[in-house]
Design an enzyme around this catalytic site. Structure first.
Site, mmCIF file in Angstrom:
data_model
loop_
_atom_site.group_PDB
_atom_site.id
_atom_site.type_symbol
_atom_site.label_atom_id
_atom_site.label_comp_id
_atom_site.label_asym_id
_atom_site.label_seq_id
_atom_site.Cartn_x
_atom_site.Cartn_y
_atom_site.Cartn_z
ATOM 1 N N GLU B 244 -10.573 -29.111 47.885
ATOM 2 C CA GLU B 244 -10.837 -29.849 49.124
ATOM 3 C C GLU B 244 -11.210 -28.803 50.156
ATOM 4 O O GLU B 244 -10.398 -27.944 50.496
ATOM 5 C CB GLU B 244 -9.590 -30.639 49.526
ATOM 6 N N CYS B 281 -7.811 -30.937 57.999
ATOM 7 C CA CYS B 281 -9.085 -31.175 57.306
ATOM 8 C C CYS B 281 -9.696 -32.493 57.763
ATOM 9 O O CYS B 281 -10.886 -32.721 57.572
ATOM 10 C CB CYS B 281 -8.867 -31.188 55.800
#
Lengths: 495, 495
Positions: B244, B281
């Site tokens: 990720e 994120c």
């Protein structure tokens, strides 16, 4: 500059039809762009409508079966019976995915209702198509793993347009299948660019590099698959590469089975080894047997009775001959006969003991594509189990046992399990049933993605990605995720 | 030679505790080997027993929460409230997977009974653990995406031993968490090598290269993730890399919402942008708003009222300052205040119009990790929708709308859908709910594997592979696949 692709008749070595022009890079670009342009409408069709189109594609292929079989037999020499069955398998795959779409088994909806107690919002997840994808045809299945094959069927079912790289071994068959599919798409009111076709080595690389392609399916050699995998992984935006590569498919015969069924096992082994001139990814290239004179004699006799038709191409024939020559120093168990045809070869089976195998397994576990087998004799089941751990991944592992040796069968299954994608009991690896539960995959080098399958209902997952909707009002949710479940889908709801 | 890893207090810049020795390659080899040795027993535990161990791990972390929060606050300055919540999130994740194991939702059994009519054998498919895996901790979640985080929880649940590469930003926290987990494993009668820990940059590369590792989970930067992805893909046997990476998380405010809720939207935006000093994120790095003076004024006012704590490390602070400097030529919408602490920074928000954005989207869509935002003004919804197509993949996309603009909301959802893993309605991307349906993923560069998630129930799938059993007698099948379904699993049976 591109190289033309010429098909040849394996029986005569003569050209079949005209050469097909290799697709230049700008044309690859156009075809990939057309697939991308077709994506919104194709992916936006209700799944039941996509199912109807898949059924129409299957019907069109069935209608064209006579011509398809004739052209493919010229290019592959696989024979009418096999090829007609393969058309049926191919249209059966399309219909299986149509059935799964109608049942909604491809959606995998999960609903987590809002839970104010833990400040959790309403979250609803489903699978959606990943985008246009590339599919590389295999040499050995001109229908079932080629232009209209399992990769194409599952990708179309997912809602992904497909650009197929035709296999060099059967260009005319590929052109004909693509023409039938595109005609049937147009007749169904769908853009024919949902299915594109390119030819030639260079076009394959260009396709994997193309920005519009979101995933790749491949069935073929370890070397070719690795090269394309590396291209996919090196892209500025890496894409998943689902490659089915090399496999030796170990078969284990336990002592009780050897004693009880030596002759049947020998006959079935020889049949599985030489089926389709051994040109199957599930060919039983490696067999472990007890050091049993009667079984070994029966195996030798059965192999000597075999005769195979021509291989698919001169290159494949040469590669088989080279691979077999590399084993010339090994003791031969038996050889069969080369049948008629320019590119026919003799089945060959060698024999070593487990200690020799374990001392240098890499010498013995590289796939030789074709009717080549290695029989490894073991002295005890303990030695057998320890020997199995020396192998790389394969698509399948098989165990032949009697009811009286369940512990040994379980021990072999435990040893083979981590190395294979499918465990077979008292059966042979060739003949991969197309059904919901089939898994046709396995650890490297059997595939590049051991979490996925290229045959069976879950093959569609390679072409899907999840999306989650958080906090959306009912009328703006996709029907798959609305409370009253208008499509009647199987769904998982968090409690 | 290895480099020691030293944690620092972001409030003072002073070292926290002693340096932790970087793990030398031979020690990485030992830890990976120990994980491999622990695999058979751990993967062989009945799922309900694994669930009990996960619960024990959660309880041990909860018991140690006071010490964990204190150490992590020294190393991250995230504050007690946030960190205590994060311990709860972390133990909640472990318990969610324990719950899923007890329900059998991880097995995904599919049964295709034999069908003599089409010569189909009996085929039964289930998911099994892939083997020992590597997990790379994130900087910004010292618990929830670190040693005992979501990757570890889902991999342990799958039956995979885990070797964690600790993040350099919180080595002492990592050591403490690993000690608690290993102690709880031993207390539960399980090998403590089910959880290993390594430190340092070189150890990370060695771990991804290690033959025993079968998959990698990673949360971190685009550059670091890409480098490790490339190592995983270049192995002799490539392994899946679930990374990720970077995400700008576009947020769209539709005209009606802007008119109706300007002040609330502005306040919520500023809160989401600066939460945790913007170090998420899912931070909303990009927002599309109508060219509406009242909304822009409200946004500027809300941003000016913000103040953030110190960033996690000097390197992250420097990287934020550099990234922000790269936008100095853009018109500023507003700046907030740098709070107290050595590595505090000021939130910064810039403003451009949609035409400027569309002319050079690459300039604007690279993630700046921290409280940096870009507001893009659009003149019409048509211009908005066309502008959205210029973006790369993100983890999330959000839409703020009123009930009176459903068509516009649907159009924006359709434009954002292919670019993101989660679509949010009238909400903000920060705060990822841990629930069965959550999808935390998205197209490159948000992740390296858009078909998978690192949060939510299906995160376990990254660590599983299918296996099919063909033709096995009942007593030799795993209990998951026996006819009478002794475990009471949800299963799909072909009709």
């Amino acid at each position: 500059m591109t190289v033309d692709v010429q098909g040849y008749n394996p029986r005569t070595g003569a050209p079949v039809g005209d050469a097909v022009a290799g697709t230049p890079t700008d044309e690859v670009d156009r075809v990939a762009g057309a697939a991308a342009a077709a994506f919104p409408a194709w992916s936006g069709l209700p799944a039941t409508d996509r199912a109807g189109v898949l059924d129409a594609l299957a019907a069109a292929l069935d209608d064209g079966a006579d011509e398809l079989v004739a052209v493919a037999d010229d290019e592959t020499a696989l024979g009418e019976t096999r090829l007609r069955n393969e058309v049926g398998r191919t249209t059966g795959q399309l219909r299986m995915f149509a059935d799964l779409l109608r049942r909604g088994l491809h959606v995998e909806a999960i609903i987590s209702p809002a839970d104010p107690a833990v400040a959790r919002p309403d979250v609803r997840r489903m699978l959606v198509p990943i985008g246009p994808v590339a599919v590389f045809s295999a040499s050995n299945f001109p229908f079932a793993f080629s232009v209209a094959g399992g990769d194409t069927a599952s990708a179309l079912a997912a809602g992904c347009p497909v650009v197929v790289k035709a296999h060099e071994g059967h260009p005319q068959t590929s052109v004909l299948v693509a023409r039938i599919l595109r005609g049937a798409l147009a007749a169904a009111g769908v853009s024919e660019d949902v299915l594109g076709l390119v030819h030639g080595f260079d076009a394959g690389g260009a396709l994997v590099r193309h920005p519009a392609m979101r995933a790749v399916g491949f069935t073929g050699s370890l070397r070719g698959g690795r090269a394309l995998f590396d291209i996919a992984a090196a892209r500025p935006d890496p894409i998943p590469f689902y490659g089915e590569l090399g496999s030796v498919n170990p078969v284990v015969v336990l002592p009780g089975a050897a004693r009880a069924r030596a002759r049947d096992i020998a006959t079935e082994y020889a049949g599985s080894l030489t089926l389709g001139a051994g040109q199957f990814c599930t060919n039983p290239g490696l067999m472990f047997v007890p050091d049993d004179a009667a079984l070994l004699a029966a195996l030798a006799e059965a192999v000597r009775a075999t005769s195979t038709g021509p291989m698919l191409s001169e290159r494949i024939r040469d590669s088989y001959v080279d691979g077999a020559a590399g084993r010339d120093a090994l003791p031969s168990l038996a050889e069969g006969a080369a049948g008629e045809g320019a590119w026919s070869v003799a089945p060959r089976v060698w024999q070593v003991d487990a200690a020799t195998f374990a001392a240098g397994p890499d010498r013995f576990t590289e796939e030789i594509f074709g009717p080549a087998g290695l029989v490894v004799t073991y002295a005890s089941v303990a030695e057998l189990v320890s020997t199995l751990s020396h192998m790389d991944g394969s698509l399948t592992g098989s165990v032949h046992a009697t009811e009286d040796e369940p512990d040994d069968a379980a021990a072999v299954a435990a040893a083979l399990g981590p190395l294979v994608g499918r465990l077979i009991y008292n059966g042979w690896p060739t003949g991969v049933a197309v059904c919901w539960a089939m898994h046709h995959g396995g650890p490297w080098p059997a595939t590049t993605a051991s979490g996925h399958t290229s045959v069976g209902g879950t093959a569609i997952r390679r072409w899907q990605v999840p999306i989650a909707y958080q906090g959306w009002p009912q009328h703006l949710l996709p029907p798959e995720l609305r409370d009253h479940n208008p499509l009647g889908l199987p769904r998982t709801v968090q409690e």
